[in-house]
Scaffold this motif. Structure first.
Motif, PDB file in Angstrom:
ATOM      1  N   GLY A   1       9.391   2.200   1.396  1.00  0.00           N
ATOM      2  CA  GLY A   1       8.184   2.902   0.969  1.00  0.00           C
ATOM      3  C   GLY A   1       7.707   2.420  -0.383  1.00  0.00           C
TER       4      GLY A   1
ATOM      5  N   LEU B   1       6.108  -1.109  -0.235  1.00  0.00           N
ATOM      6  CA  LEU B   1       4.732  -1.105   0.265  1.00  0.00           C
ATOM      7  C   LEU B   1       3.787  -0.550  -0.801  1.00  0.00           C
ATOM      8  CD1 LEU B   1       2.942  -1.777   2.655  1.00  0.00           C
ATOM      9  CD2 LEU B   1       3.131   0.587   3.379  1.00  0.00           C
TER      10      LEU B   1
ATOM     11  N   VAL C   1       0.564  -2.435  -2.202  1.00  0.00           N
ATOM     12  CA  VAL C   1      -0.790  -1.870  -2.218  1.00  0.00           C
ATOM     13  C   VAL C   1      -1.356  -1.919  -3.631  1.00  0.00           C
ATOM     14  CG1 VAL C   1      -2.097   0.271  -1.957  1.00  0.00           C
ATOM     15  CG2 VAL C   1      -0.480  -0.425  -0.186  1.00  0.00           C
TER      16      VAL C   1
ATOM     17  N   ASN D   1      -7.990   5.367  -6.029  1.00  0.00           N
ATOM     18  CA  ASN D   1      -7.578   5.466  -4.633  1.00  0.00           C
ATOM     19  C   ASN D   1      -6.448   4.502  -4.312  1.00  0.00           C
ATOM     20  OD1 ASN D   1      -9.314   7.516  -4.011  1.00  0.00           O
ATOM     21  ND2 ASN D   1     -10.971   6.137  -3.396  1.00  0.00           N
ATOM     22  N   VAL D   2      -6.433   3.350  -4.964  1.00  0.00           N
ATOM     23  CA  VAL D   2      -5.318   2.416  -4.787  1.00  0.00           C
ATOM     24  C   VAL D   2      -4.027   3.093  -5.238  1.00  0.00           C
ATOM     25  CG1 VAL D   2      -4.334   0.252  -5.615  1.00  0.00           C
ATOM     26  CG2 VAL D   2      -6.751   0.363  -5.030  1.00  0.00           C
TER      27      VAL D   2
ATOM     28  N   ALA E   1      -2.957   5.645  -2.722  1.00  0.00           N
ATOM     29  CA  ALA E   1      -2.325   5.068  -1.526  1.00  0.00           C
ATOM     30  C   ALA E   1      -0.884   4.694  -1.831  1.00  0.00           C
ATOM     31  CB  ALA E   1      -3.115   3.856  -1.046  1.00  0.00           C
TER      32      ALA E   1
ATOM     33  N   LEU F   1       1.205   7.741  -1.861  1.00  0.00           N
ATOM     34  CA  LEU F   1       1.480   8.232  -0.515  1.00  0.00           C
ATOM     35  C   LEU F   1       2.632   7.447   0.115  1.00  0.00           C
ATOM     36  CD1 LEU F   1       0.477  10.386   1.344  1.00  0.00           C
ATOM     37  CD2 LEU F   1      -1.243   8.835   2.219  1.00  0.00           C
ATOM     38  N   CYS F   2       2.686   6.145  -0.160  1.00  0.00           N
ATOM     39  CA  CYS F   2       3.819   5.337   0.323  1.00  0.00           C
ATOM     40  C   CYS F   2       5.125   5.893  -0.238  1.00  0.00           C
ATOM     41  CB  CYS F   2       3.666   3.883  -0.110  1.00  0.00           C
ATOM     42  SG  CYS F   2       2.304   3.032   0.653  1.00  0.00           S
TER      43      CYS F   2
ATOM     44  N   VAL G   1       6.089   9.071   1.509  1.00  0.00           N
ATOM     45  CA  VAL G   1       6.676   8.841   2.840  1.00  0.00           C
ATOM     46  C   VAL G   1       8.161   8.518   2.688  1.00  0.00           C
ATOM     47  CG1 VAL G   1       6.666   7.318   4.834  1.00  0.00           C
ATOM     48  CG2 VAL G   1       4.520   8.163   3.929  1.00  0.00           C
ATOM     49  N   GLY G   2       8.495   7.742   1.647  1.00  0.00           N
ATOM     50  CA  GLY G   2       9.909   7.469   1.400  1.00  0.00           C
ATOM     51  C   GLY G   2      10.658   8.737   1.014  1.00  0.00           C
TER      52      GLY G   2
ATOM     53  N   ALA H   1       8.109  12.454   7.652  1.00  0.00           N
ATOM     54  CA  ALA H   1       7.320  11.262   7.334  1.00  0.00           C
ATOM     55  C   ALA H   1       6.144  11.130   8.287  1.00  0.00           C
ATOM     56  CB  ALA H   1       8.201  10.015   7.411  1.00  0.00           C
TER      57      ALA H   1
ATOM     58  N   ALA I   1       4.570  13.583   9.758  1.00  0.00           N
ATOM     59  CA  ALA I   1       3.546  14.604   9.497  1.00  0.00           C
ATOM     60  C   ALA I   1       2.851  14.364   8.161  1.00  0.00           C
ATOM     61  CB  ALA I   1       4.189  15.994   9.517  1.00  0.00           C
TER      62      ALA I   1
ATOM     63  N   PRO J   1       1.359  11.802   6.313  1.00  0.00           N
ATOM     64  CA  PRO J   1       0.020  11.239   6.087  1.00  0.00           C
ATOM     65  C   PRO J   1      -1.082  12.152   6.591  1.00  0.00           C
ATOM     66  CG  PRO J   1       1.478   9.613   7.083  1.00  0.00           C
ATOM     67  CD  PRO J   1       2.196  10.925   7.145  1.00  0.00           C
TER      68      PRO J   1
ATOM     69  N   VAL K   1      -4.882  13.511   4.598  1.00  0.00           N
ATOM     70  CA  VAL K   1      -6.083  13.217   5.381  1.00  0.00           C
ATOM     71  C   VAL K   1      -6.801  14.521   5.720  1.00  0.00           C
ATOM     72  CG1 VAL K   1      -6.879  12.427   7.629  1.00  0.00           C
ATOM     73  CG2 VAL K   1      -5.290  11.030   6.314  1.00  0.00           C
TER      74      VAL K   1
END
Lengths: 236, 508, 288
Positions: free
Chosen positions: A29, A32, A36, A54-55, A58, A61-62, A65-66, A161, A163, A165, A169
């Motif tokens: 994670g 990535l 990004v 926004n970068v 993102a 968010l990676c 997720v980790g 992980a 759920a 993202p 959104v």
């Protein structure tokens, strides 16, 4: 006495905790996220602060997720009835990952800075974006903590992980304009949005902390229906 | 106990190639059901439908422009596709995650056939996406205020996005046996689709690589001027999906010649689609944009209603009645010479930059006023302001703010000629964070604090009383030299003193 | 010796409307107690409750004098119990020693030297001395099971809860495991859930039979065998009155149930007693 005993447990537990954490997933994670964040630098895009924000999001968010995998413990049942309390074990995991995550986050910000022109970087409130990143990771932590608390799963990570993202959104799609979370820097809603972000961070950490202790009483939803707390995968 | 005694049963016939296909289809059916009922897909579908069916919305939504509506269906599909991607990935990894790989590995249906089944299993979900798009577009097209033409290619883009992402989920599951990859891929797609390529200034071929061709211009364009390579983009998505499917089948051991041929064909199609997207817009479209921007009269249909002539791009002629309703209200409020003055309402666009363009059209010729390509709500107020300005001022060139009677008169006419004009005036001021400004076509109609206060005072009076005064003093109110103080006196209110902020405006 | 070390009264736990454990009252004493029952009888749930891994809806119990319904009581109970769950999980990258050492830390053994000694001791005790430096992912199924047993034995607990520890082991490993459990039962209270009636016959001084969340039998293995006294017979034909009957190697049927007049009775086994103790359910559902 008790504090010293706890300190001794923490000291002894740190090494095995570090060893047992799912570092490969976390590193995936985080990598990535760095990739990004490095896009503007790699392709020398001169992006405005709004896009840079926004970068950074993102990338955050990676990382989140980790974070979803931090409470994964394949030996959960084998260590299901030990005197060292669950909150202490979980807190130690989170602290270790949090330290490593802070280093990663500094790297993300550094990489973004390397790819931004001075003006855009100056317009990018790194502190507030850090709060956003913390809230996103806190969300993953709260979900994983709740999954551990209310079910018998050993590895809540994959479901959390999956759920995860969906939630940002959904927030971006459903929240009304005045209460938007993802606002560009310099927007009049920025301050309000970040009060909300800080609230989310606090709330998610509270949920995680609340889910930490093992229950001493079973929560009974409707007396007589015998529902109790669903415990999936526990085996009867 | 006797159930275990061996009794002759009808044994299954030895398998043939046809049975292999049948097994794949049977498996695909089972997987399709599981995919469609996956919690993540169900929740996303519920959220998506809730968003579509949520009551309310902007008054502008009653006047959809179908060549814009069609591509607005794509983002929801993209988000749904992300959920489907993760769910499809978890479906592929189920056997690995639940430890049934060992027992499944020796079953008759080989892993690559199971991959085929997984690929096929996404089709019903894609179909659900397509049905939602169809429903969404039909509902828009059936609205009485709808104009324009949708594009089939734009409409199939959404379902193709779901297909591509779902197959990508299958591919990832076959390449990397970790359920961690799909959520990360979702984040990467979000970054690629929303963060990096949301920029219309990038080269066309680079834009075409993104999942969604992002175009968000200031106003809709006639469909012939869009020049979006929607067909090539749809082909790109489809070919990419086929390529990913072939890759997934190959990765799970399906190394047949057919798979390789499919993969190569798909790869060729992807490259061709990317190249062809780069050629858009065609020269013909560029020329048509040029004509529509510089000399719209050449391609427009005109209708005469009383003293007013309405000229619109052919797709927009259904709105002439709406324009006429507002124009007639302005004229009746103006009375006298204002009611009879000949006027041409001409619809204009600035199409030179295509659908992403944000430029305003050029000012109207003498005797003409400009109508835009959007209608409803605030757009109605803006049109009313355009007509009122045509009657009061007679041109659309920006020469500063009207710091006199003309500003007061124009805005009062616009507000009073529009349904819910007062509320819309307040809303448009808040929306752009600039009270007293109406974003009329070509150039905004703006008021200083002083003139705005006079208008607000006028709005507090009965409209008949102000209307009578306007009709009685039309010539003086619409003359260039009449001061705001004089206008206020003529209309029965007082004007406040000029503020410091007022003095910073450039007056016409 | 007959003083109860673990006693429970009225334990009840429901999952979605089904009572997995239904008013279970038990008194365990030192030695190995076997817990028999078909799949879904509630054995695992009962063991999880007694091991403090889950909390009952109702009822109370004590473990070696500690009441787990309070926070400190539970901590104290956990210090004196060892639990081997049904499907033990491991950190596959840990060595056997590291894993047992890790569990030892979680059991609050903080002194490094004595903890390492304890980890070595339990690994020796389960016969894993030579492979303690091997990663768990490289160990065979039987060895993994022994790692789990070692983890349960860490800290010399007075109460040992073993949930089907012999599942999936080959006969030799099972024999070795029986030895280990028998050893563990000396001076300890061991509650052993199993499907193997031989395990119970060979190891246990006492046996509890559960079905549908309730205790159907509680006594010595001899008493359980005695349930089938006079209810096992041989015949040449399939017998309609038999609750279970099968053709044996000799070609005759061996029947369990209510024998007809003048049946040729044979000596019952513990398993016969277990089948009959389960009561009126169709035997076809009983997994033995």
């Amino acid at each position: 006495m008790r504090v010293r005993r706890r300190a001794a447990v923490v000291a002894a537990l740190t090494r095995p905790t570090v060893r047992s954490l799912p570092w490969r997933l976390l590193a995936g994670g985080w990598s990535l996220g760095v990739v990004v964040a490095a896009v503007p630098a790699l392709f020398s895009l001169d992006l405005p602060a709004a896009v840079l924000a926004n970068v950074v999001r993102a990338a955050a968010l990676c990382g989140a997720v980790g974070t979803a995998f931090v409470l994964d413990d394949p030996a959960r049942h084998t260590t299901g009835a030990v005197p060292v309390p669950r909150p202490l074990r979980q807190a130690l995991r989170v602290a270790v990952v949090g330290l490593a995550g802070a280093v990663w986050w500094a790297a993300v910000l550094g990489v973004v800075r390397a790819g931004a022109d001075a003006e855009s970087w100056a317009a990018l409130p790194a502190g507030a974006l850090t709060v956003e990143a913390g809230a996103l990771s806190g969300l993953a932590l709260a979900l994983a903590g709740a999954a551990v608390r209310f079910s018998a799963v050993r590895l809540p990570g994959p479901a959390v992980a999956a759920a995860l993202p969906a939630l940002p959104v959904a927030a971006a799609v459903f929240l009304p304009y005045e209460h938007a979370l993802f606002v560009p820097p310099g927007d009049p809603r920025w301050a309000d949005a970040h009060t909300l972000w800080a609230g989310i961070l606090a709330a998610t950490l509270a949920v995680w902390a609340g889910c930490g202790p093992e229950p001493r009483r079973r929560v009974r939803a409707v007396p007589g229906r015998g529902g109790g707390v669903p415990q999936r995968g526990g085996g009867r | 106990m006797t159930a275990l005694t061996r009794t002759p049963v009808t044994a299954p016939a030895p398998p043939s190639a046809r049975d292999g296909l049948r097994a794949v289809l049977a498996l695909a059916r089972v997987e399709a059901r599981r995919l469609l009922l996956h919690p993540l897909v169900l929740v996303s579908l519920a959220g998506y439908l809730a968003l579509l069916l949520w009551p309310g919305g902007e008054p502008e939504d009653a006047y959809p422009v179908l060549q814009d509506v069609d591509r607005e269906t794509q983002f929801g599909q993209l988000l749904l596709g992300l959920a489907v991607m993760i769910a499809a990935n978890l479906g592929v990894l189920r056997s690995h995650r639940r430890g049934t790989d060992g027992s499944f590995a020796v079953l008759v249906v080989q892993p690559w056939r199971r991959t085929c089944a997984h690929v096929l299993s996404v089709l019903p979900t894609v179909l659900v996406g397509a049905l939602i798009v169809a429903g969404q577009f039909t509902a828009e097209a059936l609205k009485p205020g709808a104009v324009g033409h949708g594009s089939v290619f734009e409409l199939v883009t959404g379902p193709l996005l779901i297909l591509l992402l779902a197959v990508l989920g299958v591919l990832l599951g076959r390449l990397i046996r970790s359920s961690f990859v799909a959520p990360l891929a979702a984040v990467a797609v979000i970054a690629a689709a929303f963060v990096f390529v949301a920029d219309s200034s990038s080269p066309a071929w680079l834009r075409g690589l993104a999942p969604v061709l992002f175009d968000e211009g200031a106003r809709p364009l006639p469909s012939g001027l869009l020049g979006r390579p929607a067909g090539w983009h749809a082909l790109y998505l489809l070919a990419l999906a086929v390529l990913a499917a072939a890759g997934a089948v190959r990765a799970s051991g399906g190394r047949t010649r057919a798979v390789r041929a499919t993969a190569l064909t798909a790869l060729g199609a992807v490259v061709a689609a990317v190249v062809l997207q780069g050629t858009a817009p065609s020269d013909a479209v560029r020329e048509a944009r040029e004509v529509a921007t510089r000399d719209p009269a050449e391609v427009q249909d005109c209708v005469r209603r009383g003293p007013t002539t309405y000229c619109a791009f052919p797709e927009f002629t259904p709105w002439v009645d709406e324009w006429a309703r507002v124009t007639d209200r302005v004229r009746s409020l103006a009375g006298g010479p204002g009611a009879e003055q000949a006027l041409t309402v001409r619809q204009k666009v600035n199409a030179l930059d295509g659908p992403s363009g944000t430029g305003e059209p050029s000012p109207a010729a003498p005797g003409e006023v400009t109508a835009s390509t959007a209608w409803g709500g605030e757009r109605e107020l803006e049109f009313a302001a355009s007509v009122a300005r045509g009657l009061v001022v007679g041109h659309e060139r920006y020469a500063g703010v009207f710091c006199d009677a003309r500003g007061v008169l124009t805005v009062w006419l616009a507000i009073r000629a529009t349904r819910d004009g007062e509320a819309l005036f307040e809303k448009t001021g808040e929306g752009y964070n600039s009270p007293g400004v109406i974003q009329a076509p070509v150039t905004a109609v703006a008021l200083r604090d002083r003139e705005l206060t006079v208008v607000e005072r006028l709005l507090a009076l009965p409209r008949e009383r102000v209307g009578r005064a306007v009709r009685a003093h039309w010539a003086e109110l619409s003359a260039a030299g009449t001061t705001t103080d004089r206008a206020a006196t003529l209309l029965g209110v007082t004007a406040p003193a000029e503020t410091a902020a007022d003095r910073e405006w450039m007056c016409a | 010796m007959t003083r109860p070390t673990v006693s429970a009264a009225g334990l009840t736990l429901s999952y979605r409307g089904t009572r997995a454990v239904d008013e279970v009252t038990l008194r365990l004493t030192e030695g190995v107690t076997g817990l028999l029952g078909p799949n879904g009888a509630g054995k695992t749930t009962l063991l999880r409750i007694l091991a403090t891994a889950t909390v009952p809806d109702n009822g109370a119990f004590t473990v070696l004098g500690h009441d787990p319904s309070t926070a400190t009581g539970r901590q104290d109970a956990r210090r004196v119990l060892g639990y081997l769950p049904q499907n033990p999980g491991f950190h596959p990258d840990f060595t056997a020693f590291e894993f047992v050492d890790y569990v030892a830390i979680l059991k609050d053994l903080t002194d490094r030297r004595s903890r390492h000694a304890e980890a070595r001791r339990v690994l020796d005790a389960v016969g894993l001395a030579d492979v303690r430096g091997k990663r768990i992912r490289k160990l065979s199924g039987g060895m993994k099971q022994r790692v789990a047993l070692a983890a349960a034995l860490v800290g010399d607990p007075g109460f040992l809860v073993l949930d089907e520890p012999t599942v999936g082991l080959d006969p030799e490993q099972r024999m070795r495991f029986r030895e280990l459990i028998a050893e563990a039962g000396e001076g300890r209270t061991v509650l052993l859930s199993t499907h193997q009636t031989e395990d119970v016959a060979m190891l246990c001084h006492r046996v509890v039979v559960m079905d549908k969340g309730r205790v159907r039998f509680d006594g010595t293995p001899a008493e359980l065998t005695a349930v089938a006294d006079g209810r096992v017979w041989r015949s040449t034909e399939r017998q309609p009155g038999a609750r279970a009957g099968w053709r044996t190697g000799t070609g005759e049927f061996r029947n369990v149930g209510d024998p007809p007049e003048g049946a040729r009775l044979v000596e019952p086994t513990l398993e016969d007693g277990y089948l009959l103790a389960l009561g009126g359910d169709p035997v076809a559902e009983v997994a033995v």
